[in-house]
Design an enzyme around this catalytic site. Structure first.
Site, PDB file in Angstrom:
ATOM      1  N   HIS A  52       0.851  -1.199   0.000  1.00 50.17           N
ATOM      2  CA  HIS A  52       0.000   0.000   0.000  1.00 50.17           C
ATOM      3  C   HIS A  52       0.878   1.236   0.000  1.00 50.17           C
ATOM      4  CE1 HIS A  52      -3.133   2.886   1.177  1.00 50.17           C
ATOM      5  NE2 HIS A  52      -3.972   1.988   0.693  1.00 50.17           N
ATOM      6  N   GLU A  56      -7.853  -5.103  -0.203  1.00 48.94           N
ATOM      7  CA  GLU A  56      -8.430  -5.861  -1.309  1.00 48.94           C
ATOM      8  C   GLU A  56      -8.417  -7.377  -1.081  1.00 48.94           C
ATOM      9  OE1 GLU A  56     -10.061  -3.909  -2.726  1.00 48.94           O
ATOM     10  OE2 GLU A  56      -9.132  -2.773  -4.342  1.00 48.94           O
TER      11      GLU A  56
HETATM   12  N1  ACO Z   1       3.830  -7.720  -4.744  1.00 50.98           N
HETATM   13  C1  ACO Z   1       5.142  -7.753  -5.025  1.00 50.98           C
HETATM   14  N2  ACO Z   1       5.956  -6.671  -4.981  1.00 50.98           N
HETATM   15  C2  ACO Z   1       5.379  -5.508  -4.626  1.00 50.98           C
HETATM   16  C3  ACO Z   1       4.025  -5.403  -4.313  1.00 50.98           C
HETATM   17  C4  ACO Z   1       3.232  -6.580  -4.383  1.00 50.98           C
HETATM   18  N3  ACO Z   1       1.934  -6.550  -4.097  1.00 50.98           N
HETATM   19  N4  ACO Z   1       3.734  -4.126  -4.007  1.00 50.98           N
HETATM   20  C5  ACO Z   1       4.880  -3.441  -4.126  1.00 50.98           C
HETATM   21  N5  ACO Z   1       5.875  -4.267  -4.511  1.00 50.98           N
HETATM   22  C6  ACO Z   1       7.271  -3.933  -4.698  1.00 50.98           C
HETATM   23  C7  ACO Z   1       7.496  -3.087  -5.955  1.00 50.98           C
HETATM   24  O1  ACO Z   1       7.722  -3.885  -7.082  1.00 50.98           O
HETATM   25  C8  ACO Z   1       8.698  -2.282  -5.548  1.00 50.98           C
HETATM   26  O2  ACO Z   1       9.834  -3.092  -5.673  1.00 50.98           O
HETATM   27  P1  ACO Z   1      11.248  -2.425  -6.065  1.00 50.98           P
HETATM   28  O3  ACO Z   1      11.510  -1.342  -5.091  1.00 50.98           O
HETATM   29  O4  ACO Z   1      12.199  -3.570  -5.981  1.00 50.98           O
HETATM   30  O5  ACO Z   1      11.064  -1.884  -7.465  1.00 50.98           O
HETATM   31  C9  ACO Z   1       8.490  -2.044  -4.058  1.00 50.98           C
HETATM   32  O6  ACO Z   1       7.669  -3.115  -3.606  1.00 50.98           O
HETATM   33  C10 ACO Z   1       7.794  -0.746  -3.747  1.00 50.98           C
HETATM   34  O7  ACO Z   1       6.655  -0.657  -4.539  1.00 50.98           O
HETATM   35  P2  ACO Z   1       6.033   0.680  -5.023  1.00 50.98           P
HETATM   36  O8  ACO Z   1       5.460   0.480  -6.388  1.00 50.98           O
HETATM   37  O9  ACO Z   1       6.964   1.826  -4.840  1.00 50.98           O
HETATM   38  O10 ACO Z   1       4.886   0.875  -3.997  1.00 50.98           O
HETATM   39  P3  ACO Z   1       3.698   1.840  -4.209  1.00 50.98           P
HETATM   40  O11 ACO Z   1       3.495   2.557  -2.954  1.00 50.98           O
HETATM   41  O12 ACO Z   1       3.829   2.682  -5.397  1.00 50.98           O
HETATM   42  O13 ACO Z   1       2.540   0.808  -4.553  1.00 50.98           O
HETATM   43  C11 ACO Z   1       0.666  -0.489  -4.597  1.00 50.98           C
HETATM   44  C12 ACO Z   1       1.460   0.540  -3.796  1.00 50.98           C
HETATM   45  C13 ACO Z   1       0.367   0.056  -5.995  1.00 50.98           C
HETATM   46  C14 ACO Z   1      -0.655  -0.758  -3.899  1.00 50.98           C
HETATM   47  C15 ACO Z   1       1.508  -1.791  -4.710  1.00 50.98           C
HETATM   48  O14 ACO Z   1       1.823  -2.274  -3.430  1.00 50.98           O
HETATM   49  C16 ACO Z   1       0.823  -2.869  -5.543  1.00 50.98           C
HETATM   50  O15 ACO Z   1       0.933  -2.849  -6.767  1.00 50.98           O
HETATM   51  N6  ACO Z   1       0.085  -3.821  -4.866  1.00 50.98           N
HETATM   52  C17 ACO Z   1      -0.622  -4.844  -5.593  1.00 50.98           C
HETATM   53  C18 ACO Z   1      -1.944  -4.300  -6.145  1.00 50.98           C
HETATM   54  C19 ACO Z   1      -2.953  -4.052  -5.049  1.00 50.98           C
HETATM   55  O16 ACO Z   1      -3.110  -4.837  -4.132  1.00 50.98           O
HETATM   56  N7  ACO Z   1      -3.679  -2.917  -5.192  1.00 50.98           N
HETATM   57  C20 ACO Z   1      -4.700  -2.493  -4.242  1.00 50.98           C
HETATM   58  C21 ACO Z   1      -4.208  -1.400  -3.373  1.00 50.98           C
HETATM   59  S1  ACO Z   1      -5.404  -0.935  -2.123  1.00 50.98           S
HETATM   60  C22 ACO Z   1      -6.414   0.165  -2.876  1.00 50.98           C
HETATM   61  O17 ACO Z   1      -6.052   0.921  -3.731  1.00 50.98           O
HETATM   62  C23 ACO Z   1      -7.859   0.188  -2.513  1.00 50.98           C
END
Ligand code: ACO
Length: 391
Positions: free
Chosen positions: A274, A333
């Site tokens: 998140h 989610e």
């Molecule tokens: N699975 C695997 N790796 C992940 C995940 C995940 N669910 N989430 C983040 N990461 C990784 C990224 O690849 C990144 O890796 P890196 O630094 O080696 O490149 C690192 O963790 C940081 O990720 P960011 O993209 O900077 O995190 P951000 O804050 O932008 O993303 C997000 C948050 C979009 C929710 C992300 O965690 C994600 O894509 N989760 C999966 C989708 C999801 O569950 N969405 C619902 C969110 S809740 C809502 O909106 C109601």
């Protein structure tokens, strides 16, 4: 050769860039507070774990829009006003029929149908209200569930059911899908879900809505824009894939191998991570408890619940291993998927049902933005060429 790509880059000194605007406060709000370090969510003064299992969706919409809990007579009037607005204009039903014939995804059908409300005349779209809220806001909240349910029926080859004016929004939605009165435990579980996700700070779709009304554009445009933002898998589009993942895993023994494979191929695990929460999303706990209550009766569902718990534990352990220091924890989610599945909703309705709930929050934020907001217009730092010639 393109002169733009061959010339030198900008030489101006670089400002600090915040690509995802994290940590940037653009407004004050009384609607919700998200504490990502402590794992707390407060909705208009009430902790989510306090309000979600007890309040109805209408009570919380009233709270968000008018700033206080309704008295019994106020709630009755609010519900009656919503019920009176819930029937869909014929033009919207026609459009849904065409969308079903083209097999559009429910979220796209919802977006089109909300926009089509503009085709209804003013008396149909937004008869005035005496409740201190504009008629359009009430019409949007009342009609979104009927659009989602009606489209589901059209996809099954059935006609949309007439809205039940004796039921609240949550029960009326389930009745409109199934054509019969839903069991009270399904209604309570859905109320809990709708309240839990009705608002959540400056999330992407709410921000989109606020940007739109900040230009003095209209509420309908803001809700349509917010729907577009919510649909993406990094925001509201995750619960369907999260449930698919649990089904794909199928058994506790397969969890580790399956999750490792996904992570090794660079896949994101849906329902984890998140932007704000660096601990377990408090909404995950509220929804997990609601799912546990709902599933207590059925053996098959209890097995699914236990499997989900195991997948969650394994995913967190592997995310800590593969992405150390990122603090990727369960988000809303993951248990949304489980709870909505337990209520009996198909996977492709998960995001539209999220949208039904968040409509209350979007409208509340639009009202706040319209009352005191300023045009939202951040800056971008130009790094391209500056000396192109158009010969
Ligand atoms: N699975 C695997 N790796 C992940 C995940 C995940 N669910 N989430 C983040 N990461 C990784 C990224 O690849 C990144 O890796 P890196 O630094 O080696 O490149 C690192 O963790 C940081 O990720 P960011 O993209 O900077 O995190 P951000 O804050 O932008 O993303 C997000 C948050 C979009 C929710 C992300 O965690 C994600 O894509 N989760 C999966 C989708 C999801 O569950 N969405 C619902 C969110 S809740 C809502 O909106 C109601």
């Amino acid at each position: 050769m393109d002169p733009i790509t061959t010339t030198s880059q900008a030489s101006a000194s670089s400002p600090t860039i915040h690509p995802g605007l994290e940590g940037i406060y653009f407004t004050e709000t009384r609607l919700s507070h998200v504490d990502g370090q402590a794992g707390q969510l407060v909705i208009a003064g009430y902790p989510v774990e306090e309000i979600a299992p007890k309040a109805t969706f209408e009570e919380v919409a009233y709270l968000l829009w008018l700033g206080r809990r309704p008295q019994a007579d106020e709630l009755r009037a609010f519900r009656a006003d919503l019920a009176a607005r819930s029937a869909l204009p014929e033009v919207t039903v026609d459009l849904l029929r065409q969308a079903a014939a083209r097999e559009l995804a429910p979220m796209d059908a919802l977006r089109l149908a909300i926009d089509s409300l503009a085709l209804a005349d003013d008396t149909e779209l937004a008869p005035p209200s005496t409740l201190g809220v504009d008629g359009l806001s009430l019409s949007l909240l009342a009609r979104a569930p009927q659009i989602v349910a009606g489209y589901q029926r059209l996809q099954r080859g059935e006609e949309p059911a007439a809205p039940r004016s004796d039921l609240g929004l949550a029960a009326g939605f389930l009745a409109a899908i199934d054509g019969r009165e839903p069991a009270p435990e399904r209604v309570r579980a859905l109320e809990t879900y709708l309240v839990t996700v009705c608002d959540h700070g400056a999330n992407a779709s709410t921000f989109a809505a606020r940007v739109i009304v900040a230009t003095r554009s209209d509420l309908l445009s803001a809700v349509v824009g917010a729907l577009g933002a919510l649909k993406g898998p990094l925001h509201g589009g995750a619960p369907g894939p999260a449930l698919d993942m649990v089904f794909e895993i199928g058994s506790e023994e397969r969890a580790e191998e399956c999750l490792r494979r996904k992570l090794a191929s660079g896949e994101r695990l849906m329902g984890f991570g998140h932007r704000v929460y660096k601990v377990r999303d408090p909404r995950a706990e509220v929804l997990a408890l609601a799912a546990e209550r709902l599933f207590a009766g059925g053996t098959a569902d209890r097995h699914l619940y236990q499997l989900a718990r195991h997948v969650e534990d394994t995913a967190i352990r592997l995310l800590d291993e593969v992405k150390p220091g990122r603090n990727l924890r369960t988000n809303v989610e993951f248990y949304t998927a489980l709870l909505l599945h337990g209520i009996g909703l198909p996977t492709d309705l998960f995001t539209p049902v999220f949208a039904m709930a968040r409509t209350a929050g979007w409208i509340a934020h639009c009202r706040e933005q319209q009352a005191k907001g300023r045009l939202i217009r951040p800056s971008s730092h130009y790094v391209g060429a500056r000396d192109g010639r158009w010969d």
